[in-house]
Write a protein that holds these residues in place. Structure first.
Motif, PDB file in Angstrom:
ATOM      1  N   GLY A 118     -13.539-119.565   3.441  1.00 26.14           N
ATOM      2  CA  GLY A 118     -13.226-119.812   4.844  1.00 26.14           C
ATOM      3  C   GLY A 118     -11.969-119.087   5.275  1.00 26.14           C
ATOM      4  O   GLY A 118     -11.148-119.632   6.014  1.00 26.14           O
ATOM      5  N   GLY A 119     -11.829-117.840   4.810  1.00 20.75           N
ATOM      6  CA  GLY A 119     -10.650-117.043   5.149  1.00 20.75           C
ATOM      7  C   GLY A 119     -10.580-116.778   6.648  1.00 20.75           C
ATOM      8  O   GLY A 119     -11.606-116.583   7.305  1.00 20.75           O
ATOM      9  N   LYS A 120      -9.365-116.789   7.181  1.00 24.55           N
ATOM     10  CA  LYS A 120      -9.169-116.558   8.615  1.00 24.55           C
ATOM     11  C   LYS A 120      -8.183-115.410   8.842  1.00 24.55           C
ATOM     12  O   LYS A 120      -7.218-115.244   8.108  1.00 24.55           O
ATOM     13  CB  LYS A 120      -8.613-117.810   9.302  1.00 24.55           C
ATOM     14  N   GLY A 121      -8.446-114.646   9.897  1.00 24.66           N
ATOM     15  CA  GLY A 121      -7.520-113.620  10.336  1.00 24.66           C
ATOM     16  C   GLY A 121      -6.832-114.063  11.618  1.00 24.66           C
ATOM     17  O   GLY A 121      -6.818-115.249  11.952  1.00 24.66           O
ATOM     18  N   ILE A 190      -3.641-108.700   7.731  1.00 27.70           N
ATOM     19  CA  ILE A 190      -2.444-109.477   7.402  1.00 27.70           C
ATOM     20  C   ILE A 190      -2.237-110.545   8.468  1.00 27.70           C
ATOM     21  O   ILE A 190      -2.268-110.248   9.666  1.00 27.70           O
ATOM     22  CB  ILE A 190      -1.199-108.560   7.311  1.00 27.70           C
ATOM     23  N   LEU A 191      -2.036-111.771   8.024  1.00 24.25           N
ATOM     24  CA  LEU A 191      -1.795-112.889   8.927  1.00 24.25           C
ATOM     25  C   LEU A 191      -0.510-113.591   8.507  1.00 24.25           C
ATOM     26  O   LEU A 191      -0.390-114.053   7.376  1.00 24.25           O
ATOM     27  CB  LEU A 191      -2.967-113.879   8.889  1.00 24.25           C
ATOM     28  N   VAL A 205       4.583-117.900   5.661  1.00 24.63           N
ATOM     29  CA  VAL A 205       3.437-117.622   4.790  1.00 24.63           C
ATOM     30  C   VAL A 205       2.797-116.323   5.272  1.00 24.63           C
ATOM     31  O   VAL A 205       2.387-116.218   6.424  1.00 24.63           O
ATOM     32  CB  VAL A 205       2.405-118.761   4.807  1.00 24.63           C
ATOM     33  N   VAL A 206       2.747-115.340   4.387  1.00 27.81           N
ATOM     34  CA  VAL A 206       2.109-114.062   4.695  1.00 27.81           C
ATOM     35  C   VAL A 206       0.803-113.986   3.926  1.00 27.81           C
ATOM     36  O   VAL A 206       0.794-113.969   2.689  1.00 27.81           O
ATOM     37  CB  VAL A 206       3.002-112.868   4.314  1.00 27.81           C
ATOM     38  N   GLY A 207      -0.308-113.984   4.647  1.00 30.03           N
ATOM     39  CA  GLY A 207      -1.626-113.857   4.023  1.00 30.03           C
ATOM     40  C   GLY A 207      -2.109-112.421   4.132  1.00 30.03           C
ATOM     41  O   GLY A 207      -2.040-111.808   5.201  1.00 30.03           O
ATOM     42  N   ILE A 208      -2.585-111.888   3.021  1.00 28.66           N
ATOM     43  CA  ILE A 208      -3.040-110.492   2.990  1.00 28.66           C
ATOM     44  C   ILE A 208      -4.430-110.429   2.361  1.00 28.66           C
ATOM     45  O   ILE A 208      -4.652-110.966   1.274  1.00 28.66           O
ATOM     46  CB  ILE A 208      -2.071-109.603   2.185  1.00 28.66           C
ATOM     47  N   GLY A 209      -5.349-109.782   3.054  1.00 31.85           N
ATOM     48  CA  GLY A 209      -6.700-109.577   2.533  1.00 31.85           C
ATOM     49  C   GLY A 209      -6.991-108.096   2.429  1.00 31.85           C
ATOM     50  O   GLY A 209      -6.875-107.365   3.413  1.00 31.85           O
ATOM     51  N   ILE A 210      -7.337-107.643   1.239  1.00 34.42           N
ATOM     52  CA  ILE A 210      -7.545-106.211   0.986  1.00 34.42           C
ATOM     53  C   ILE A 210      -8.959-105.976   0.478  1.00 34.42           C
ATOM     54  O   ILE A 210      -9.365-106.525  -0.560  1.00 34.42           O
ATOM     55  CB  ILE A 210      -6.540-105.680  -0.063  1.00 34.42           C
ATOM     56  N   ASN A 211      -9.719-105.171   1.187  1.00 34.43           N
ATOM     57  CA  ASN A 211     -11.036-104.746   0.716  1.00 34.43           C
ATOM     58  C   ASN A 211     -10.821-103.669  -0.344  1.00 34.43           C
ATOM     59  O   ASN A 211     -10.455-102.545  -0.018  1.00 34.43           O
ATOM     60  CB  ASN A 211     -11.871-104.186   1.870  1.00 34.43           C
ATOM     61  N   VAL A 212     -11.056-104.019  -1.594  1.00 29.12           N
ATOM     62  CA  VAL A 212     -10.781-103.062  -2.672  1.00 29.12           C
ATOM     63  C   VAL A 212     -12.050-102.328  -3.094  1.00 29.12           C
ATOM     64  O   VAL A 212     -12.181-101.123  -2.902  1.00 29.12           O
ATOM     65  CB  VAL A 212     -10.126-103.758  -3.888  1.00 29.12           C
ATOM     66  N   ASN A 213     -13.002-103.058  -3.661  1.00 30.67           N
ATOM     67  CA  ASN A 213     -14.218-102.417  -4.170  1.00 30.67           C
ATOM     68  C   ASN A 213     -15.475-102.958  -3.474  1.00 30.67           C
ATOM     69  O   ASN A 213     -16.482-103.246  -4.120  1.00 30.67           O
ATOM     70  CB  ASN A 213     -14.323-102.623  -5.684  1.00 30.67           C
TER      71      ASN A 213
END
Length: 324
Positions: A118-121, A190-191, A205-213
């Motif tokens: 349930g990740g949020k941006g 980044i949120l 709180v710094v949330g970071i989501g990275i599309n890697v593979n």
């Protein structure tokens, strides 16, 4: 005990280590060592064995477990010792980070998951976070600063990602304030969220989501044309553990230095917004306007030249208009 055995196998540098010597050092039976080896294999480690020679670590899984990421990690604040929380699956790393921060989690605590359900941006948009395909994490920061300074850490996070990408010979493109782009599509989101009182910040709180593979066809159809991954950019899969380690180290250095003049200087180097015509949806007023993005100010806010004069955007959605 598994951690100690793993360290011994690692230190052997892909040479065999006898089960007898491991058992002697650990003061347990060889049967106990065999059971721990089996457990490590189940956790994804490739370990070969020989009756005569013992055990050899062939391959470490590309997972974000603490014993993997923290191995040789060079940080002073972020993800040190017990300040590393690993989850196989979680609804949202940011939500857990905020709860932990409220209950006193230390400065630099990192929460990372193999997947988010349930990740949020920004603007409560859902954030696609597939299992073992990216890096989905949050950092708890406790800087000595005023609430008005909190947005600066969003740009700091973007710069940290850009510097980590440089280590992999990948050129980041930052769209204000913190989206990392490739070919017009989003690589990293980044949120930043905070708790503050009059006069000071309790935590950020710094949330970071990275599309890697993530392969192109693995993205949901709704975002397939606007999302990209580091592997697509590089033309090959990238080690998530190595990239995560690089990112934590770069973020750690920037956070310790606490030099936002330097952060903004580096941000300008990687930005793709300044000097472009943009359309802005202001988060403060809800107004939509267009103009030329000319600079960022001392707080990291975007300065836009419009027909009605200069406007300063502290938060909002910015899209770059195609050149005619």
């Amino acid at each position: 005990m598994k951690k100690k055995i793993l360290e011994m196998l690692r230190d052997a540098n892909k040479n065999f280590v006898s089960g007898e010597s491991i058992a002697e050092i650990m003061n347990v039976s060889r049967t106990a060592i065999w059971k721990h080896i089996q457990s490590l294999r189940k956790r994804g480690y490739t370990i070969s064995s020989s009756e005569r020679l013992g055990y050899k670590l062939e391959q470490i899984p590309d997972l974000l477990r603490p014993e993997i990421v923290q191995f040789e990690l060079q940080t002073k604040i972020l993800a040190t010792d017990s300040n590393y929380v690993y989850k196989n699956s979680i609804e949202s790393t940011n939500e857990l980070a905020k709860k932990m921060a409220y209950h006193g989690a230390a400065d630099g605590t990192v929460i990372v998951a193999e997947e988010q359900t349930g990740g949020k941006g920004r603007l409560e948009r859902s954030f696609f976070s597939p299992k073992e395909k990216g890096i989905w994490f949050s950092v708890i920061l406790r800087p000595h600063c005023m609430a008005k300074d909190a947005p600066k850490f969003t740009l700091m996070a973007a710069v940290a990602v850009a510097r980590a990408m440089e280590r992999f010979n990948l050129r980041a493109e930052i769209k204000w304030p913190n989206d990392i782009m490739y070919d017009g599509r989003k690589l990293v989101g980044i949120l930043t969220e905070m708790s503050a009182e009059i006069g000071h910040v309790n935590y950020i709180v710094v949330g970071i989501g990275i599309n890697v593979n993530v392969c192109r066809e693995e993205f949901p159809e709704s975002i397939r044309e606007i999302a990209a991954s580091l592997s697509e950019m590089a033309g090959e899969n990238i080690s998530r553990t190595k990239f995560f380690r690089a990112l934590l180290e770069e973020f750690d250095k920037l956070y310790i230095a606490n030099n936002f003049d330097e952060v903004f200087k580096i941000w300008r180097k990687f930005n793709i917004t300044l000097g472009k015509k943009v359309t802005v949806l202001s988060a403060e007023t809800g107004d939509i306007f267009t103009g030329m993005a000319v600079d960022i100010d001392k707080d990291g806010a975007l300065i836009v030249e419009t027909n009605e004069g200069r406007k300063t955007v502290y938060a909002g959605d910015v899209s770059i208009r195609p050149a005619k």
